[in-house]
Every structure is written in structure tokens, then in C-alpha cells.
Scaffold this motif. Structure first.
Motif, short mmCIF file in Angstrom:
data_model
loop_
_atom_site.label_atom_id
_atom_site.label_comp_id
_atom_site.label_asym_id
_atom_site.label_seq_id
_atom_site.Cartn_x
_atom_site.Cartn_y
_atom_site.Cartn_z
N LEU A 391 0.75 -1.26 0.15
CA LEU A 391 0.14 0.06 -0.03
C LEU A 391 0.87 1.10 -0.19
O LEU A 391 0.40 2.08 -0.74
CB LEU A 391 -1.08 -0.02 1.04
CG LEU A 391 -1.80 1.41 1.72
CD1 LEU A 391 -2.61 1.39 0.38
CD2 LEU A 391 -2.79 1.32 2.82
N ALA A 392 2.00 1.30 0.86
CA ALA A 392 2.79 2.42 0.70
C ALA A 392 3.42 2.72 -0.38
O ALA A 392 3.69 3.83 -0.94
CB ALA A 392 3.87 2.10 1.90
N ALA A 393 3.77 1.61 -1.26
CA ALA A 393 4.54 1.73 -2.60
C ALA A 393 3.24 2.13 -3.42
O ALA A 393 3.87 3.04 -4.47
CB ALA A 393 5.15 0.23 -2.78
N PHE A 394 2.34 1.81 -3.52
CA PHE A 394 1.08 2.13 -4.37
C PHE A 394 1.03 3.67 -4.07
O PHE A 394 0.57 4.35 -4.94
CB PHE A 394 -0.22 1.48 -4.31
CG PHE A 394 -0.43 0.29 -5.18
CD1 PHE A 394 -0.26 0.66 -6.69
CD2 PHE A 394 -0.58 -0.95 -4.87
CE1 PHE A 394 -0.32 -0.36 -7.55
CE2 PHE A 394 -0.84 -1.85 -5.80
CZ PHE A 394 -0.75 -1.73 -7.32
N SER A 395 0.94 3.99 -3.14
CA SER A 395 0.69 5.69 -2.46
C SER A 395 1.54 6.68 -3.15
O SER A 395 1.16 7.62 -3.51
CB SER A 395 0.67 5.78 -1.14
OG SER A 395 1.67 5.73 -0.71
N ALA A 396 2.81 5.99 -3.51
CA ALA A 396 3.62 7.11 -4.26
C ALA A 396 3.24 7.41 -5.63
O ALA A 396 3.53 8.55 -6.03
CB ALA A 396 5.10 6.19 -4.47
N GLY A 397 2.33 6.88 -6.43
CA GLY A 397 2.00 6.98 -7.60
C GLY A 397 0.52 7.47 -7.60
O GLY A 397 -0.17 7.57 -8.72
N ASN A 454 3.83 5.18 -13.59
CA ASN A 454 3.06 6.49 -13.46
C ASN A 454 3.64 7.92 -13.51
O ASN A 454 2.96 8.61 -14.24
CB ASN A 454 1.95 6.09 -12.39
CG ASN A 454 0.98 5.16 -12.36
OD1 ASN A 454 0.72 4.54 -13.54
ND2 ASN A 454 0.45 4.81 -11.33
N VAL A 455 4.58 7.79 -12.81
CA VAL A 455 5.53 9.13 -13.03
C VAL A 455 5.95 9.51 -14.35
O VAL A 455 5.68 10.45 -14.76
CB VAL A 455 6.66 9.06 -12.09
CG1 VAL A 455 7.45 10.49 -12.12
CG2 VAL A 455 6.22 9.09 -10.54
N ALA A 456 6.79 8.35 -14.83
CA ALA A 456 7.05 8.73 -16.28
C ALA A 456 5.83 8.92 -17.30
O ALA A 456 5.90 9.66 -18.24
CB ALA A 456 7.84 7.36 -16.96
N GLY A 457 4.78 8.14 -17.14
CA GLY A 457 3.64 8.47 -18.07
C GLY A 457 3.09 9.93 -17.93
O GLY A 457 2.68 10.60 -18.98
N THR A 458 3.01 10.17 -16.56
CA THR A 458 2.44 11.55 -16.32
C THR A 458 3.36 12.87 -17.14
O THR A 458 2.66 13.58 -17.65
CB THR A 458 2.34 11.92 -14.91
OG1 THR A 458 1.48 11.04 -14.43
CG2 THR A 458 1.97 13.40 -14.74
N ILE A 459 4.70 12.67 -17.13
CA ILE A 459 5.41 13.53 -17.54
C ILE A 459 5.33 13.56 -19.14
O ILE A 459 5.13 14.59 -19.75
CB ILE A 459 7.02 13.24 -17.32
CG1 ILE A 459 7.20 13.50 -15.72
CG2 ILE A 459 7.75 14.17 -18.08
CD1 ILE A 459 8.56 12.99 -15.24
N ALA A 460 5.11 12.23 -19.77
CA ALA A 460 4.89 12.04 -21.31
C ALA A 460 3.86 12.83 -21.77
O ALA A 460 3.72 13.71 -22.77
CB ALA A 460 5.23 10.77 -21.57
#
Length: 553
Positions: A391-397, A454-460
Motif C-alpha cells: 500500500l505504501a508503494a502504491f501511494s507514491a503514484g 505512472n510518474v513517467a507516463g504523467t511527464i510524457a
């Protein structure tokens, strides 16, 4: 249809007739503020209904965890449900609505309502016939598909049988995509949002009544599958009466000659690929979790966490995206570039305002949240740290996934569906590569890979949208985002230390955890609102204006 920036001539004309984006005149700022209040109001109403649905969904997961835990044969059900869910994403509700709404809305904007309803009727029957045939095909080839996952739950035959019971939801949700698309085009959001409420209620009732009367774990899991199917039937039928109050009706016809039908089908190809690729990430995650980590724990642990992760996602970002999609489609049909990018900017800032603090709080309270929600019955205390780490890892995105949802719909409303499809394809490859690198960390490595993708996809998507519109108010978005991040910093600390202080005194009983976690959430919310007010976060103003309107109503 052509988007808001088609052709050199169109661009030149709009530059002459539109106000400068650099020097924003007072009336533009007033329109921006008014749109923000309207967005906040529509989102609040939709969010309230969606919140009820998500809470019931959480109760559904609590009940399922009580009966089945996260270890053993429940992993066969998890994989069996993911397979039809992938096909649903490929060809059913989300993909169909994303392609259908812009075309249907454009016909309504042009005043051609009779033709719009003929197109809707034709697509309804085409989708029903095609997906029924696809369901029959899958029932035959299910053993070969399930084999890709190895031996989920230690019982591949059970996973095959459960997937065959669940696959008809694809055809049902396909026709639901048309019905919901029609209602959303008329800005009727409440009833479609209520449908999942009854879906969750049906499953909860089925589990509570049926599971105690089943004498084997296999029988109990089949009760779960049949309850999901029954709930889906209710979800499809519920909105039908509300179509009668509109200015048209669905008919029994298939008009192959209408170019609008072929336009929807052509638009569905990249939407299907894009949304399918996004959902295929979950299948890739399950393959890594089942084959390389722990087939009797990891798939369901990740799935349980994903349900929690989707609670703020569904309440906030899905609500904002659903409310804005018809408006963006209308602005695209009118070639209103200023209105379009202003609306996108409003949506991005509202998502940041709601999801950045939610991400911070979820990360620091991951373990007490899992303990409070899931740890009872067949869910053992020893499984809590594994699920909490995921859950903590998911919350980062969390925030980045919300941004991707909005930007995908923005491109769909422009009918430029191949752009998010290309980004989704790149995300799929990146996600798989990160899964291959991070699975060695254990179960939490898989959701961490998804968050980074998700971070990379958002930037793109942001860069591509900026290129498409010329500008998307990066300055205002960045200013709001930085203020929101600054306001969220004390929120995480407040949440953790409030919980820790109460946890020491109240203990780990359900009542104790309910008080400590609930108080931590309330305290962190109050700190966040005060911090936003002191930092002059504009999005708080829209929320306060909505509160004042509701008081005066």
C-alpha cells in the motif's frame, strides 16, 4: 471532427479572436474562478455518491478478507477475476464510453439528436452481439489463458472454472458503457455513480448469505463469483429507467451506413489499445507476483491493496475526470482552445489539491490502515506488514495516476486517441522492466514499479498535451502544486504522530485502531486546510465557495 487546434488558418483566426494567454484580463480570471466553483460543485455531488460506492466496495473487500484472507485458494479467484476484467477494459465500458461520448456529444451539439440516438442504438446492439460471441469463445479457451499465470492459489482448475463464471460480465458491462455514456453526455452523473453501490450491496449480501452455507473453500469461492455476476446484472439494469426522461430512446436497429458509427469504432481502436495496455499492466504484475514471488499470497495481497488505493482515486480523480469529460468534448467540438486548456488546468489543480495529501497520509499510515480494514478472520497479523508495504508503494503514484486519467480523457475528447495509446505502450514496457528489476524486493516491489511507471507516463502526457495546445498553464499548475506539496508536509507528520500517540494508549483492538486512525485522519485534514489557507492555495477557495453556496441553498 477536428480538434481545437486544426490547421494554420484556424490557429491564426483564433489567435486574433482569443484573449492573450500571457496577459489574463479580469473577465478571464472571473470565468476561471466561476468554472472552478462549478467544477467543485459537480465534483462534490458526484464524489458523495462515489464515496458511498467506494465505502461499500471497501466493506465488500473487508467481508471477502474475513472469509478468505489473502493466502491460499483466494489467489485463484483473484487471477480468475483479472482475466475478464482485462477484456472488459479492452472492449467494454471504459473503452466504449471514451470513444462514444465525444461523437455522441458532437451530434447533440449540432442539434442532430435523432441521428445521435440512432448511432447509440446501433452501437448498443453491435456491442451486445460481439461481446456475447467473445464470451462464448473465452469459455472454450480459458484453460490456455489461465496457464499463463502458472498455478494461482495452488489450484489451476479452480481458477479456470471461476473465470468461466465471471466472463459474462464483459458483455454486460459493454452495453452498460453505452447507457452510462448517454447519461453522462446529458450531464446525468448521479444514477451511473449509484449503480456500483448496488453492485457492491449484491456481492456483500451474496457473501454473507451464501458463504456460510457452502461447505468447501471451492464452493465458497463459486458463491463469490456468482455474487459478482448477479451484482453486474443489477448494475446494468438500474440506469435504464432514467433514459426515458431524455429526448430520445434506444431502438432495436443496426445502421451500418452511418459514418458516425464507424468513427466511434475507429476511435475505439486506439482507446481499446491504450486502456487495455494500462490494464494489462495489472496482468503483468500478477504474472510476476504469482510466478516469481509467492503464488499463494502476493497476487491477492496486491489486489487487496489496489482496492484501497482506488478509494481516494475513485472518490476524487475519477469523479473529476467523469464530470469534466463531457465538458471537454463540447469545448473540443466548438474549437474553444482557451476554454479547453483552462478546464484541463482546473482539473489538474483539483486533482493535486485532493490526491497529494491523500498520498502522504496513506504512506505513513499504511500499516494501521491495513490492520484496521483487513486484519480479522482468515486475514492473519503476520500478513499485515506484507500488504502494508504494498500500500505504501502504491501511494507514491496516487497523484500521478490521477493526472494520467484526466489527460487521457482530454486526448480522447480531442479525438486524438493514438497519443495516450503510444504513452500506454511505453508505460507497459517500462512497467514490465521495473517489475523484472523490483520483484526481488518482495511483494511491495511490484506496486513500486507501477508507481514509477505512472510518474513517467504523467511527464510524457503533460509534454504532449502542451505541444498539442501550445500551453496548458504550466505556471499556475506548478505554483498550485508547490503550495499543495508544502501544505502536505505537516499533514504526514501530524497523521503519524497523532496515530502513534493514541496507539500506545489505546492498543491494537478494533475500537482502539478505529479511534487512533480516525483521529489521525481528522487532525491531518484540519492541519492541511489551515496550511492551504495560510499558503493561499487557490483550490481551497473553490471548496469554501461551494460550502457557502450549500449553506445558502
Amino acid at each position: 471532427m477536428r480538434g481545437p487546434e486544426d490547421g494554420t488558418k484556424g490557429r491564426s483566426q483564433r489567435r486574433n479572436c482569443q484573449p492573450s494567454a500571457v496577459h489574463r484580463p479580469p473577465y478571464t480570471r472571473r470565468v476561471d474562478e466561476k468554472s472552478g466553483r462549478r467544477l467543485a460543485r459537480s465534483t462534490a455531488i458526484f464524489s458523495l455518491v462515489t464515496t458511498l460506492s467506494r465505502i461499500l466496495g471497501l466493506i465488500r473487500e473487508v467481508v471477502a478478507s474475513y472469509y478468505f484472507g489473502v493466502g491460499g485458494k483466494i489467489n485463484a479467484f483473484t487471477v480468475a477475476f483479472q482475466v475478464p476484467n482485462l477484456f472488459r477494459a479492452l472492449v467494454a465500458d471504459f473503452a466504449l464510453s471514451a470513444a462514444f461520448v465525444p461523437v455522441f456529444t458532437e451530434l447533440l451539439e449540432k442539434g442532430d439528436r435523432k441521428r445521435a440516438w440512432r448511432v447509440a442504438s446501433s452501437l448498443f446492439w453491435l456491442v451486445l452481439l460481439f461481446l456475447t460471441a467473445l464470451t462464448a469463445l473465452f469459455i472454450m479457451v480459458a484453460p490456455w489463458i489461465i496457464r499463463l499465470f502458472g498455478d494461482p492459489g495452488g489450484d489451476r482448475a479452480l481458477a479456470i472454472g471461476l473465470s468461466r463464471v465471471l466472463f459474462p460480465i464483459v458483455a454486460l458491462l459493454g452495453v452498460s458503457g453505452i447507457i452510462v455514456g448517454i447519461l453522462n453526455s446529458y450531464e446525468r452523473f448521479t444514477i451511473p455513480a449509484l449503480s456500483p453501490v448496488f453492485w457492491n450491496v449484491a456481492i456483500i449480501v451474496g457473501l454473507v448469505i451464501g458463504v456460510p452455507h457452502a461447505h468447501t473453500i471451492d464452493g465458497k469461492l463459486y458463491v463469490y463469483a456468482v455474487s459478482v455476476l448477479a451484482g453486474t446484472i443489477i448494475q446494468v439494469l438500474l440506469p435504464l429507467p432514467w433514459l426515458r426522461g431524455l429526448d430520445g430512446k434506444l431502438q432495436v436497429l443496426i445502421d451500418w451506413r452511418d459514418p458516425a458509427i464507424w468513427r466511434v469504432l475507429r476511435l475505439m481502436v486506439p482507446v481499446t489499445l491504450g486502456l487495455g495496455l494500462i490494464n494489462f499492466n495489472a496482468v503483468v504484475d500478477s504474472i510476476f507476483a504469482s510466478r516469481l514471488i509467492d503464488p499463494t499470497l502476493s497476487p491477492t495481497a496486491i489486489d487487496r491493496v489496489f482496492r484501497l488505493y482506488m478509494l481516494p482515486q475513485g472518490i476524487f480523480s475519477v469523479a473529476i475526470t467523469t464530470v469534466l469529460f463531457p465538458a471537454l468534448s463540447r469545448l473540443a467540438a466548438r474549437n474553444d482552445r482557451v476554454g479547453f486548456r483552462t478546464t484541463v488546468s482546473l482539473g489538474l489543480r483539483q486533482i493535486a489539491f485532493l490526491l497529494i495529501p491523500a498520498s502522504a497520509v496513506t504512506a505513513v499510515l499504511a500499516e494501521p490502515i491495513i490492520r484496521l480494514v483487513y486484519q480479522r478472520g482468515a486475514f492473519h497479523p503476520g500478513q499485515t506488514p506484507v500488504v502494508a508495504g504494498a500500500l505504501a508503494a502504491f501511494s507514491a503514484g496516487l497523484f500521478f495516476n490521477g493526472v494520467m486519467l484526466l489527460l487521457n480523457r482530454a486526448f480522447f475528447s480531442l479525438q486524438e486517441n493514438w497519443i495516450p495509446t503510444a504513452v500506454a505502450l511505453g508505460n507497459l514496457g517500462l512497467n514490465a522492466a521495473l517489475d523484472a528489476a523490483f520483484y526481488r524486493f518482495g511483494t511491495w516491489g511490484i506496486p513500486l514499479a507501477t508507481s514509477l511507471a505512472n510518474v513517467a507516463g504523467t511527464i510524457a502526457l503533460l509534454l504532449l498535451m502542451r505541444r498539442r495546445l501550445g500551453r496548458i498553464d504550466f505556471g499556475e499548475i506548478s505554483s498550485s502544486a508547490m503550495r499543495i506539496v508544502a501544505a502536505s508536509s505537516p499533514v504526514a507528520a501530524t497523521a503519524y504522530f497523532t496515530w502513534a500517540g493514541l496507539d500506545d494508549g489505546l492498543g491494537r483492538s478494533f475500537a482502539g485502531q478505529l479511534i487512533s486512525v480516525g483521529t489521525a485522519l481528522a487532525a491531518s485534514t484540519a492541519v492541511y486546510l489551515l496550511a492551504c489557507r495560510s499558503l493561499k492555495v487557490r483550490e481551497l477557495g473553490a471548496l469554501l465557495a461551494l460550502r457557502d453556496r450549500l449553506k445558502d441553498a
